[in-house]
Design an enzyme around this catalytic site. Structure first.
Site, PDB file in Angstrom:
ATOM      1  N   HIS A  46       0.748  -1.473  -0.092  1.00  0.00           N
ATOM      2  CA  HIS A  46       0.343   0.171   0.038  1.00  0.00           C
ATOM      3  C   HIS A  46       0.961   1.159   0.019  1.00  0.00           C
ATOM      4  O   HIS A  46       1.684   1.087   0.994  1.00  0.00           O
ATOM      5  CB  HIS A  46      -0.803  -0.264   1.089  1.00  0.00           C
ATOM      6  CG  HIS A  46      -1.862   1.418   0.852  1.00  0.00           C
ATOM      7  ND1 HIS A  46      -2.882   1.489   0.332  1.00  0.00           N
ATOM      8  CD2 HIS A  46      -1.731   2.348   1.564  1.00  0.00           C
ATOM      9  CE1 HIS A  46      -3.691   2.143   0.694  1.00  0.00           C
ATOM     10  NE2 HIS A  46      -3.083   3.196   1.539  1.00  0.00           N
TER      11      HIS A  46
ATOM     12  N   HIS B  46      -1.116   3.159  -8.849  1.00  0.00           N
ATOM     13  CA  HIS B  46      -1.358   2.251  -9.785  1.00  0.00           C
ATOM     14  C   HIS B  46      -1.761   3.197 -11.037  1.00  0.00           C
ATOM     15  O   HIS B  46      -1.265   4.180 -11.479  1.00  0.00           O
ATOM     16  CB  HIS B  46      -2.440   1.105  -9.786  1.00  0.00           C
ATOM     17  CG  HIS B  46      -4.159   2.099 -10.088  1.00  0.00           C
ATOM     18  ND1 HIS B  46      -4.657   2.972  -8.745  1.00  0.00           N
ATOM     19  CD2 HIS B  46      -5.219   2.515 -10.422  1.00  0.00           C
ATOM     20  CE1 HIS B  46      -5.458   3.955  -9.260  1.00  0.00           C
ATOM     21  NE2 HIS B  46      -6.006   3.631 -10.310  1.00  0.00           N
TER      22      HIS B  46
ATOM     23  N   HIS C 153      -2.996   3.202 -15.605  1.00  0.00           N
ATOM     24  CA  HIS C 153      -3.541   2.235 -16.368  1.00  0.00           C
ATOM     25  C   HIS C 153      -3.127   2.333 -17.806  1.00  0.00           C
ATOM     26  O   HIS C 153      -2.859   2.644 -17.924  1.00  0.00           O
ATOM     27  CB  HIS C 153      -5.171   2.829 -16.432  1.00  0.00           C
ATOM     28  CG  HIS C 153      -5.457   3.802 -15.318  1.00  0.00           C
ATOM     29  ND1 HIS C 153      -6.861   3.261 -15.167  1.00  0.00           N
ATOM     30  CD2 HIS C 153      -5.667   4.005 -14.034  1.00  0.00           C
ATOM     31  CE1 HIS C 153      -7.662   3.575 -14.044  1.00  0.00           C
ATOM     32  NE2 HIS C 153      -6.623   4.127 -12.955  1.00  0.00           N
TER      33      HIS C 153
HETATM   34 ZN   LIG Z   1      -4.056  -0.061  -0.757  1.00  0.00          ZN
END
Ligand SMILES: [Zn+2]
Length: 142
Positions: A50, A103, A105
């Protein structure tokens, strides 16, 4: 893997508590399609830890994420021959970030897309996502 946030949707995908269409997984990264259809057909390449945004990535995570993104992009190209491929990532709400877990894309594009996405069909069904994931995995080499 270090660091998870029990309230984070991507941490739950990493932990397999929320289903997603998996394309690839290694020590530091996960590539998947979102079954919740928030981003229909996008392939998302996420850090397994995370890490909220690009500022928090260490060198190993940053390298692993770009390697995975490049390899999955080539697999998408080889599987679907899109005319182009958009690669994007956002930091902070004003930039459009909605999930606060790093993240990237990957979004194949065709000539007549405009901003609406086809993959090769718009808003693909779950069964189609499964078919696409299988095709991408078939072209992926790690
Ligand atoms: Zn996370």
């Amino acid at each position: 893997m270090s660091g998870t946030d029990s309230s984070c949707v991507f941490c739950k995908i990493v932990a397999r508590q929320i289903p997603a269409m998996m394309v690839h997984e290694d020590e530091h990264t996960l590539a998947f399609m979102d079954l919740g259809q928030v981003n229909p057909g996008h392939v998302l390449v996420a850090a397994k830890a995370h890490v909220e945004n690009i500022y928090g990535l260490d060198d190993v995570q940053a390298s692993a994420l770009m390697r995975t993104a490049a390899r999955v992009a080539r697999a998408i190209r080889d599987a679907f021959s899109p005319k182009g491929l958009s690669v994007y990532q956002a930091n902070g709400k004003p930039a459009g970030q909605t999930v606060f877990h790093f993240h990237i894309h990957l979004l194949p594009r065709h000539e007549d897309d405009g901003m609406a996405f086809t993959w090769p069909v718009k808003n693909p069904l779950r069964e189609k996502l499964e078919e696409y994931a299988v095709k991408i995995r078939g072209k992926l080499s790690f």
